[in-house]
Design an enzyme around this catalytic site. Structure first.
Site, mmCIF file in Angstrom:
data_model
loop_
_atom_site.group_PDB
_atom_site.id
_atom_site.type_symbol
_atom_site.label_atom_id
_atom_site.label_comp_id
_atom_site.label_asym_id
_atom_site.label_seq_id
_atom_site.Cartn_x
_atom_site.Cartn_y
_atom_site.Cartn_z
ATOM 1 N N LYS A 157 0.821 -1.204 0.000
ATOM 2 C CA LYS A 157 0.000 0.000 0.000
ATOM 3 C C LYS A 157 0.862 1.264 0.000
ATOM 4 C CE LYS A 157 -2.101 -1.202 3.859
ATOM 5 N NZ LYS A 157 -1.701 -2.576 4.241
ATOM 6 N N ARG A 176 -9.516 0.312 9.357
ATOM 7 C CA ARG A 176 -9.100 -1.059 9.632
ATOM 8 C C ARG A 176 -10.145 -1.803 10.442
ATOM 9 N NH1 ARG A 176 -3.102 -0.187 9.088
ATOM 10 N NH2 ARG A 176 -2.119 -2.214 9.117
ATOM 11 N N ARG A 207 11.616 -6.662 4.563
ATOM 12 C CA ARG A 207 11.548 -5.231 4.897
ATOM 13 C C ARG A 207 12.132 -4.987 6.289
ATOM 14 N NH1 ARG A 207 5.720 -2.307 4.727
ATOM 15 N NH2 ARG A 207 5.451 -3.157 6.807
ATOM 16 N N ARG A 220 11.820 -1.319 11.540
ATOM 17 C CA ARG A 220 10.512 -1.489 12.194
ATOM 18 C C ARG A 220 10.523 -2.758 13.022
ATOM 19 N NH1 ARG A 220 5.446 -0.341 8.275
ATOM 20 N NH2 ARG A 220 4.498 -1.632 9.887
ATOM 21 N N ARG A 236 -0.253 -9.746 13.059
ATOM 22 C CA ARG A 236 -0.852 -8.659 12.258
ATOM 23 C C ARG A 236 -1.734 -9.215 11.153
ATOM 24 N NH1 ARG A 236 4.619 -6.190 10.981
ATOM 25 N NH2 ARG A 236 3.621 -4.914 9.396
HETATM 26 N N1 LIG Z 1 -6.339 2.234 11.271
HETATM 27 C C1 LIG Z 1 -5.621 1.708 12.271
HETATM 28 N N2 LIG Z 1 -6.234 1.295 13.388
HETATM 29 C C2 LIG Z 1 -5.560 0.770 14.409
HETATM 30 N N3 LIG Z 1 -4.225 0.590 14.385
HETATM 31 C C3 LIG Z 1 -3.545 0.995 13.296
HETATM 32 C C4 LIG Z 1 -4.212 1.589 12.180
HETATM 33 N N4 LIG Z 1 -3.271 1.901 11.229
HETATM 34 C C5 LIG Z 1 -2.088 1.503 11.734
HETATM 35 N N5 LIG Z 1 -2.234 0.970 12.966
HETATM 36 C C6 LIG Z 1 -1.176 0.405 13.821
HETATM 37 O O1 LIG Z 1 0.097 0.683 13.235
HETATM 38 C C7 LIG Z 1 0.763 -0.536 12.827
HETATM 39 C C8 LIG Z 1 1.540 -0.289 11.537
HETATM 40 O O2 LIG Z 1 0.694 0.222 10.529
HETATM 41 P P1 LIG Z 1 1.071 0.089 8.982
HETATM 42 O O3 LIG Z 1 2.396 0.672 8.725
HETATM 43 O O4 LIG Z 1 -0.092 0.577 8.190
HETATM 44 O O5 LIG Z 1 1.148 -1.486 8.914
HETATM 45 P P2 LIG Z 1 1.333 -2.550 7.815
HETATM 46 O O6 LIG Z 1 2.634 -2.329 7.121
HETATM 47 O O7 LIG Z 1 1.323 -3.713 8.728
HETATM 48 O O8 LIG Z 1 0.136 -2.485 6.922
HETATM 49 C C9 LIG Z 1 -0.358 -1.570 12.725
HETATM 50 O O9 LIG Z 1 0.111 -2.889 12.898
HETATM 51 C C10 LIG Z 1 -1.280 -1.100 13.866
HETATM 52 O O10 LIG Z 1 -0.806 -1.524 15.126
#
Ligand SMILES: Nc1ncnc2c1ncn2[C@@H]1O[C@H](COP(=O)(O)OP(=O)(O)O)[C@@H](O)[C@H]1O
Length: 190
Positions: free
Chosen positions: A14, A89, A128, A134, A146
């Protein structure tokens, strides 16, 4: 306004696609993950709250996330539209987004979902994790958590947007350019 929800499991690509699409379509990209990480780095109160959830691979509570997202949108009054990446989400978040945008006389135009199978996701995220710094990418158990959270709480949003005729699935396996083209084909017809 062209408001897009870029959707997909962790590691679907994304962020990579949003970076390209925001330039191509002149949209403002809001990644909730990036905003959380920025706040963690700067040790804000929001960052401290978020960190405890993120490190375990759990979602940050809806109320915290929704307030943050609304504030990010309000920082961009001139925007022609937004790419929401990592939001909504949960169904609660989707309802809150609809309500918030309605108050501004606009709405979500489409959800574009990147489809990638689980084992490819785990591989991509571990890869990654070697360079991103991260913590949530470095540990396979956290990654799998996740993905589980995605299926338990987030994947239902496909149905949510399908019911509104706003759902578009896109194959998320291929070169970055190929995937951009697939997504662009959807956006150009909206
Ligand atoms: N909309 C959301 N609602 C709740 N938690 C979120 C949301 N967006 C991100 N997070 C938190 O931030 C973390 C990292 O987000 P992101 O970088 O978008 O993850 P990923 O690469 O896993 O898609 C998620 O695992 C979650 O804990």
């Amino acid at each position: 306004m062209t408001n897009l929800v870029l959707f997909g499991p962790p590691g679907a690509g994304k962020g990579t696609q949003a970076d390209i699409l925001k330039e191509k379509y002149q949209l403002v990209h809001i990644s909730t993950g990036d905003v959380f990480r920025y706040n963690i780095k700067n040790q804000t109160e929001l960052g401290l709250t978020a960190k405890s959830f993120i490190d375990k691979g759990q979602l940050v509570p809806d109320e915290v996330t929704i307030n943050m997202l609304n504030a990010e949108v309000d920082k961009n009054p001139e925007a022609k539209g937004f790419i929401f990446d990592g939001f909504p989400r949960t169904e609660n978040q989707a309802d809150a987004l609809a309500e918030f945008l309605k108050g501004k006389g606009t709405e979500v135009k489409a959800m574009i979902a990147l489809e990638v199978e689980d084992e490819v996701l785990v591989k991509r995220l571990l890869e990654r994790g070697k360079t991103s710094g991260r913590k949530d990418d470095a540990d396979e158990a956290v990654i799998r958590n996740r993905i589980t959270v995605y299926y338990d709480e987030t994947a239902i949003l496909k149905e949510y947007y399908k019911k509104q005729d706003k759902y578009y699935g896109v194959d998320g396996v291929g070169s970055v350019e190929e995937i951009t083209e697939r997504i662009s084909n959807v956006i150009d017809k909206l």
